[in-house]
Design a protein around this motif. Structure first.
Motif, PDB file in Angstrom:
ATOM      1  N   UNK A  23       0.820  -1.212   0.000  1.00 52.68           N
ATOM      2  CA  UNK A  23       0.000   0.000   0.000  1.00 52.68           C
ATOM      3  C   UNK A  23       0.855   1.264   0.000  1.00 52.68           C
ATOM      4  N   UNK A  24       2.177   1.096   0.121  1.00 49.86           N
ATOM      5  CA  UNK A  24       3.062   2.260   0.101  1.00 49.86           C
ATOM      6  C   UNK A  24       2.932   3.069  -1.173  1.00 49.86           C
ATOM      7  N   UNK A  25       2.669   2.375  -2.304  1.00 49.18           N
ATOM      8  CA  UNK A  25       2.520   3.090  -3.568  1.00 49.18           C
ATOM      9  C   UNK A  25       1.326   4.047  -3.510  1.00 49.18           C
ATOM     10  N   UNK A  26       0.354   3.747  -2.668  1.00 48.28           N
ATOM     11  CA  UNK A  26      -0.829   4.596  -2.532  1.00 48.28           C
ATOM     12  C   UNK A  26      -0.568   5.759  -1.579  1.00 48.28           C
ATOM     13  N   UNK A 154      -5.174  -3.564 -11.847  1.00 46.67           N
ATOM     14  CA  UNK A 154      -5.764  -2.358 -11.249  1.00 46.67           C
ATOM     15  C   UNK A 154      -4.797  -1.179 -11.298  1.00 46.67           C
ATOM     16  N   UNK A 155      -3.540  -1.420 -10.948  1.00 52.67           N
ATOM     17  CA  UNK A 155      -2.559  -0.337 -10.947  1.00 52.67           C
ATOM     18  C   UNK A 155      -2.213   0.108 -12.361  1.00 52.67           C
ATOM     19  N   UNK A 235       1.980   5.044 -12.366  1.00 54.25           N
ATOM     20  CA  UNK A 235       1.032   5.453 -11.327  1.00 54.25           C
ATOM     21  C   UNK A 235       1.397   6.836 -10.791  1.00 54.25           C
ATOM     22  N   UNK A 236       2.692   7.063 -10.577  1.00 51.40           N
ATOM     23  CA  UNK A 236       3.140   8.358 -10.054  1.00 51.40           C
ATOM     24  C   UNK A 236       2.906   9.481 -11.059  1.00 51.40           C
ATOM     25  N   UNK A 261     -11.390   7.352 -11.734  1.00 51.55           N
ATOM     26  CA  UNK A 261     -12.374   6.273 -11.809  1.00 51.55           C
ATOM     27  C   UNK A 261     -13.801   6.698 -11.489  1.00 51.55           C
ATOM     28  N   UNK A 262     -13.977   7.868 -10.911  1.00 53.90           N
ATOM     29  CA  UNK A 262     -15.331   8.329 -10.600  1.00 53.90           C
ATOM     30  C   UNK A 262     -16.063   7.375  -9.679  1.00 53.90           C
ATOM     31  N   UNK A 263     -17.226   6.911 -10.108  1.00 48.86           N
ATOM     32  CA  UNK A 263     -18.037   6.022  -9.284  1.00 48.86           C
ATOM     33  C   UNK A 263     -17.424   4.636  -9.100  1.00 48.86           C
ATOM     34  N   UNK A 264     -16.450   4.308  -9.952  1.00 48.67           N
ATOM     35  CA  UNK A 264     -15.773   3.010  -9.837  1.00 48.67           C
ATOM     36  C   UNK A 264     -14.598   3.057  -8.865  1.00 48.67           C
ATOM     37  N   UNK A 265     -14.454   4.184  -8.180  1.00 46.34           N
ATOM     38  CA  UNK A 265     -13.361   4.365  -7.222  1.00 46.34           C
ATOM     39  C   UNK A 265     -13.277   3.232  -6.195  1.00 46.34           C
ATOM     40  N   UNK A 266     -14.376   2.784  -5.589  1.00 46.79           N
ATOM     41  CA  UNK A 266     -14.284   1.682  -4.610  1.00 46.79           C
ATOM     42  C   UNK A 266     -13.709   0.408  -5.216  1.00 46.79           C
ATOM     43  N   UNK A 267     -13.998   0.175  -6.513  1.00 47.14           N
ATOM     44  CA  UNK A 267     -13.464  -1.019  -7.184  1.00 47.14           C
ATOM     45  C   UNK A 267     -11.947  -0.936  -7.251  1.00 47.14           C
ATOM     46  N   UNK A 268     -11.420   0.271  -7.538  1.00 45.81           N
ATOM     47  CA  UNK A 268      -9.970   0.449  -7.571  1.00 45.81           C
ATOM     48  C   UNK A 268      -9.355   0.215  -6.198  1.00 45.81           C
ATOM     49  N   UNK A 269      -9.998   0.708  -5.145  1.00 45.69           N
ATOM     50  CA  UNK A 269      -9.465   0.530  -3.790  1.00 45.69           C
ATOM     51  C   UNK A 269      -9.341  -0.952  -3.454  1.00 45.69           C
ATOM     52  N   UNK A 270     -10.354  -1.744  -3.837  1.00 46.28           N
ATOM     53  CA  UNK A 270     -10.294  -3.196  -3.593  1.00 46.28           C
ATOM     54  C   UNK A 270      -9.224  -3.844  -4.463  1.00 46.28           C
TER      55      UNK A 270
END
Length: 437
Positions: A23-26, A154-155, A235-236, A261-270
């Protein structure tokens, strides 16, 4: 006992990627932007190179010999017995990383579902992967391939799609916002990133489970290094360029993810940060268990803990790793506190292994010459000097950020491990020849 299928290159690459991509990349990119501005993406690429230099010795040794006990075997077979005991004892502290992973995972899930108990979610995840690893290395590896594939996709989606939305100024080196703090800020950003760029070397702890360890382990490290170089830089770039730089400075990647991602943001988090933590958690059990297994067989710990279940898993050692790992999670310690108690001891262990590997050409001359990564001695020793410099710098950075209290705790623990190693060795219960490969 159930026959265990040996791990191939694809399995090892999945394990290696899962171990290094966390998760460091985040969380780190926003901090690096504060330090150096838009050049944060370039600093990430440089950090991957620095991290790679620091682990080159592990690539050399893993291409030369099969390491039955992974990192521990390097010290036990190439340095001396008492130092091996110190290493084995101090290595136990690295099991605490499970709590760090569990706590972080809980916080990300909680960001999507605020009504959920983050600490409980983290604990459930640690327990789940504990149970999965008890089913054998093949079950762990099969799950790792799926989880790592989701993570990389995802990334990549974030990076590549995000790059189509960035302001072209993100590439303008002459821009006043590119190097906001000059050379010093750029180097500081590299230091911020460095801790997230070298975990791929821990795949060497699965040497005994690999089909062709002296070829596939170093290749897995090299391939996963290439993967993170592409992932981290893209990503950076996306994070630095999709929103005004002042909006993302000091903020986690999630801000840019909402924009992309807009509304798909939670999908990216997972698929991104949560999957990054799960892949690391999954591979942590085996990467900790195998060195401790050989250490127990060598006599540094009671031989009874080295018992195997029918899936060829050291279930008592795995259970102890699980119990040590959940203590900070149950105690509710913060991510910062857990991290501070890990980094200095971790880098100390890396230095011990590096000192061991420098003896490779003299201790294993014939095996080293046969290695597909063999280089002339002059090149080898030059690389080792660069490695020492990189590791010393990382030790300095980790110690500099610690409070006096935390620093003392680390030092006291290191001294305790040294005393225990000497006492255990003098007891006559240690016999390193018992598990030599």
């Amino acid at each position: 006992m159930t026959e265990t299928k040996k791990l191939g290159l694809v399995d090892l690459v999945a394990i290696s990627c899962g171990q290094v991509i966390g998760a460091g990349v985040v969380t780190l990119i926003g901090t690096a932007i504060v330090a150096t501005g838009t050049s944060a993406w370039l600093a990430y690429g440089a950090a991957v190179v620095v991290g790679f230099i620091s682990i080159i010795p592990f690539i050399f040794i893993s291409s030369t010999t099969m390491l039955q006990g992974g990192e521990y075997s390097i010290v036990a077979d190439m340095l001396n017995e008492k130092m091996a005991g110190f290493y084995a004892t101090a290595f136990i502290s690295q099991c605490l990383s499970l709590s760090l992973l569990g706590t972080s995972l809980g916080s990300y899930v909680n960001s999507i579902f605020p009504e959920m108990n983050g600490r409980l979610i983290g604990l459930i995840a640690v327990c789940f992967f504990f149970a999965l690893n008890l089913l054998g290395v093949n079950m762990m590896a099969n799950a790792q391939k799926i989880l790592s594939a989701i993570l990389v996709i995802a990334l990549l989606m974030f990076g590549i799609y995000g790059m189509t939305m960035v302001n072209p100024a993100v590439y303008d080196i002459s821009s006043p916002g590119f190097f906001t703090e000059g050379y010093g800020g750029f180097v500081n950003a590299i230091a911020i990133y460095a801790f997230s760029t070298y975990g791929q070397y821990m795949v060497m702890n699965f040497s005994k489970d690999a089909k062709n360890p002296t070829r596939d382990i170093p290749l897995a490290i090299l391939i996963s290094t290439g993967v993170i170089l592409i992932l981290y830089v893209t990503v950076a770039i996306a994070n630095c360029g999709v929103l005004p730089i002042e909006e993302v400075a000091g903020k986690p990647l999630t801000l840019a993810a909402k924009e992309i991602f807009g509304n798909l943001y939670p999908v990216f988090i997972i698929g991104g940060p949560v999957m990054a933590l799960m892949t690391t958690m999954n591979s942590t059990y085996g990467s900790r268990a195998n060195p401790l297994l050989r250490a127990a067989r060598d006599g540094w710990f009671p031989a009874s803990i080295a018992k195997m279940n029918k899936r060829n898993v050291p279930y008592i050692i795995m259970t102890l790793i699980f119990l040590v790992g959940i203590i900070p999670l149950l105690a509710g310690l913060s991510i910062k506190t857990i991290t501070n108690n890990l980094v200095l001891v971790g880098y100390t262990l890396r230095m011990v292994t590096a000192v061991s590997i420098i003896r490779l050409p003299k201790l294993m001359p014939e095996q080293w010459k046969k290695s597909f990564l063999h280089v002339p001695d002059s090149v080898f020793y030059t690389i080792m000097i660069l490695t020492f410099a990189a590791n010393f710098y990382m030790v300095y950075l980790s110690a500099r950020g610690l409070t006096t209290k935390i620093l003392l705790i680390n030092v006291v623990f290191i001294v305790f491990c040294a005393i225990y190693a000497v006492a255990r060795y003098n007891s006559g219960k240690v016999n390193l020849e018992s598990a030599k490969h």
